[in-house]
Design a protein around this motif. Structure first.
Motif, short mmCIF file in Angstrom:
data_model
loop_
_atom_site.label_atom_id
_atom_site.label_comp_id
_atom_site.label_asym_id
_atom_site.label_seq_id
_atom_site.Cartn_x
_atom_site.Cartn_y
_atom_site.Cartn_z
N SER A 21 27.80 0.44 6.80
CA SER A 21 29.28 1.26 6.88
C SER A 21 29.88 0.20 8.24
O SER A 21 29.31 -0.68 8.25
N GLY A 22 30.93 0.65 8.64
CA GLY A 22 31.19 -0.23 9.87
C GLY A 22 32.12 -0.53 9.46
O GLY A 22 32.49 -1.56 8.23
N ASP A 23 31.81 -2.52 10.22
CA ASP A 23 33.06 -3.46 10.19
C ASP A 23 32.74 -4.31 8.89
O ASP A 23 33.35 -4.83 8.28
N SER A 24 31.58 -3.89 8.84
CA SER A 24 31.02 -4.78 7.17
C SER A 24 31.93 -3.73 5.75
O SER A 24 32.28 -4.46 5.09
N HIS A 27 35.26 -4.54 6.01
CA HIS A 27 35.26 -6.25 5.09
C HIS A 27 35.77 -5.93 3.94
O HIS A 27 36.21 -6.68 3.29
N MET A 28 34.01 -5.77 3.32
CA MET A 28 34.02 -5.99 1.92
C MET A 28 35.34 -4.89 0.87
O MET A 28 35.50 -5.58 -0.17
N ILE A 29 35.64 -3.84 1.57
CA ILE A 29 35.96 -2.90 0.61
C ILE A 29 37.54 -3.07 0.75
O ILE A 29 38.60 -2.95 0.09
N LYS A 30 38.00 -3.15 1.74
CA LYS A 30 39.63 -2.80 2.81
C LYS A 30 39.80 -4.25 2.45
O LYS A 30 41.07 -4.58 2.24
N VAL A 31 39.55 -5.43 3.18
CA VAL A 31 39.96 -6.60 2.85
C VAL A 31 39.73 -7.59 1.93
O VAL A 31 40.36 -7.77 1.42
N MET A 32 38.72 -7.79 1.51
CA MET A 32 37.98 -8.25 0.04
C MET A 32 38.55 -7.19 -1.30
O MET A 32 38.34 -7.71 -2.25
N ARG A 33 38.27 -6.46 -0.78
CA ARG A 33 38.70 -5.40 -1.56
C ARG A 33 37.45 -5.30 -3.29
O ARG A 33 38.07 -5.64 -4.53
N ASN A 60 32.92 6.12 3.36
CA ASN A 60 32.62 5.13 5.00
C ASN A 60 31.69 4.50 4.97
O ASN A 60 31.44 3.47 5.66
N LYS A 61 30.98 3.90 3.55
CA LYS A 61 30.07 3.52 2.80
C LYS A 61 29.99 2.86 1.94
O LYS A 61 30.41 3.43 1.27
N VAL A 62 29.20 1.74 1.40
CA VAL A 62 29.04 1.43 0.27
C VAL A 62 27.51 0.79 -0.05
O VAL A 62 26.93 0.96 0.94
#
Lengths: 253, 253
Positions: A21-24, A27-33, A60-62
């Motif tokens: 969750s959190g920043d990573s 980054h994975m889901i919102k930035v790198m899609r 909120n998590k992957v």
């Protein structure tokens, strides 16, 4: 392939679902899609690196599963700590970002008597936090398994007191370069045992004062030049790290 | 002590009054507020460095006399040319500034197929001029006797055609790092004759395409890794220059 550091040791990562969750996550889901089945490198807190595959994406998590271990040795075989006299502007950002790419193990900012920049106690904590984040991003980008540590602001006296923690202590000294001294740096690297710990001190823009250099030398720090050209305060640590990598990773492999 | 490059060869500088106008005049008198008797380093176009003393300050020029020669060897014993695939933002500024400090002999920007940045012909000349100025300032600051040359924007084809001008040509290739290839860089340095000429090609952020790397290798460029960590496009040339300095100036002196 993107690389992310986990906040846990995660001993049994091969046999459990890993939740991020959190920043990573962001980054994975919102930035790198990233989508399900996308692969990433993950690194546990105790420096185990592995490839993992996305299983599910929740609000909120992957969730990911282990695929295979990444056994490449990405870390310098010695520990290098860079002590930087507080430089002007955002030069410390550059030192930490590039120094992390080049394999530094830790950074210690210190208040040299010629430092024009001063950090008050309140500002210092915020700045260290920000630099720690720069180190993390650079460690991810450069495929490291270790995030270098940002240590609190030190004084010259405190730096000298740390000497027992290191196998070899060097101080980069411009006058050594001018005097043609060019063996101590090589000597310092050769004195390091396997996995040894090296501290290198770099003055701020104005250099170190004669008193400061004297105190370091009296306490067993070797003064050294990094070639005959005068390097800026932010360039010298990068030279030292690249030379250490050349010495230990390319030449003597 | 400040250092300035002269625009002339000035063969008989020991026995004549030296007159300086333009930017260096401005920097000495308006920025540094130097007075009569103040000393500076001067470097002639054919790389003679000496100390000179200000004799007189006139409205648009300063007159100096030779004091003594500066015979220190400040230049890398080999010529290193850095070819950089056009990177984003102001990264080329950083490569040229730090690369000059670290001893580069020349820089060639080139249009890699993965370069996001493009230079049109009109822009290119302006940019080269600006980078040449950065190189000059860094050469003065780092006490060099040579200002590195900024060459015009090249294509990959043109870069390959330049190979005859060099003793050794290397191409930094991320996949080499991943595959654990770590001997070609050392090998390349060892192949260089005294005073030899080395060309090293670095891709832009996205790297070089497989076709580009293939073309370089087919034409005798050695693919090489610079340690196991993935270096940013602006960090890799600094590693190579620092390692070359370590190899030729510190270790094998």
């Amino acid at each position: 392939m993107q690389r992310y550091f986990l906040n846990e040791d995660l001993k049994d990562y091969q046999n459990q679902t890993i939740s991020i969750s959190g920043d990573s996550f962001h980054h994975m889901i919102k930035v790198m899609r990233m989508k399900v089945d996308h692969r990433v490198y993950l690194v546990t807190k105790d420096q185990q690196a592995f490839i993992a595959k996305i299983n599910a994406i929740e609000e909120n998590k992957v969730l990911l599963n282990w695929v295979e271990d990444d056994l490449r040795q990405q870390e310098l075989p010695i520990d290098v700590t860079i002590a930087s006299g507080l430089p002007k502007g955002d030069k410390l950002d550059l030192i930490v970002q590039k120094g992390t790419e080049l394999g530094a193990s830790a950074f210690i900012p210190f208040a040299g008597s010629f430092s024009i920049t001063k950090w008050d106690t309140k500002k210092a904590a915020k700045k260290i936090e920000r630099l720690q984040k720069i180190a993390q991003e650079a460690a991810e980008q450069s495929h490291r398994t270790k995030i270098p540590t940002l240590q609190p602001l030190a004084s010259v006296k405190q730096l000298i007191e740390m000497k027992e923690q290191f196998d070899v202590c060097l101080v980069a000294y411009e006058e050594s370069a001018k005097a043609g001294e060019d063996q101590n740096f090589v000597k310092g690297l050769k004195m390091l045992p396997a996995g040894g710990k090296l501290l290198i001190v770099f003055g701020p823009e104005g250099g170190l004062s004669k008193d400061e250099v004297g105190a370091f030398i009296q306490n067993g720090f070797l003064p050294c030049a990094l070639g005959p050209r005068i390097l800026r305060t932010e360039t010298a640590p990068l030279y030292a790290l690249a030379a250490a990598s050349y010495h230990f990773e390319l030449m003597h492999k």
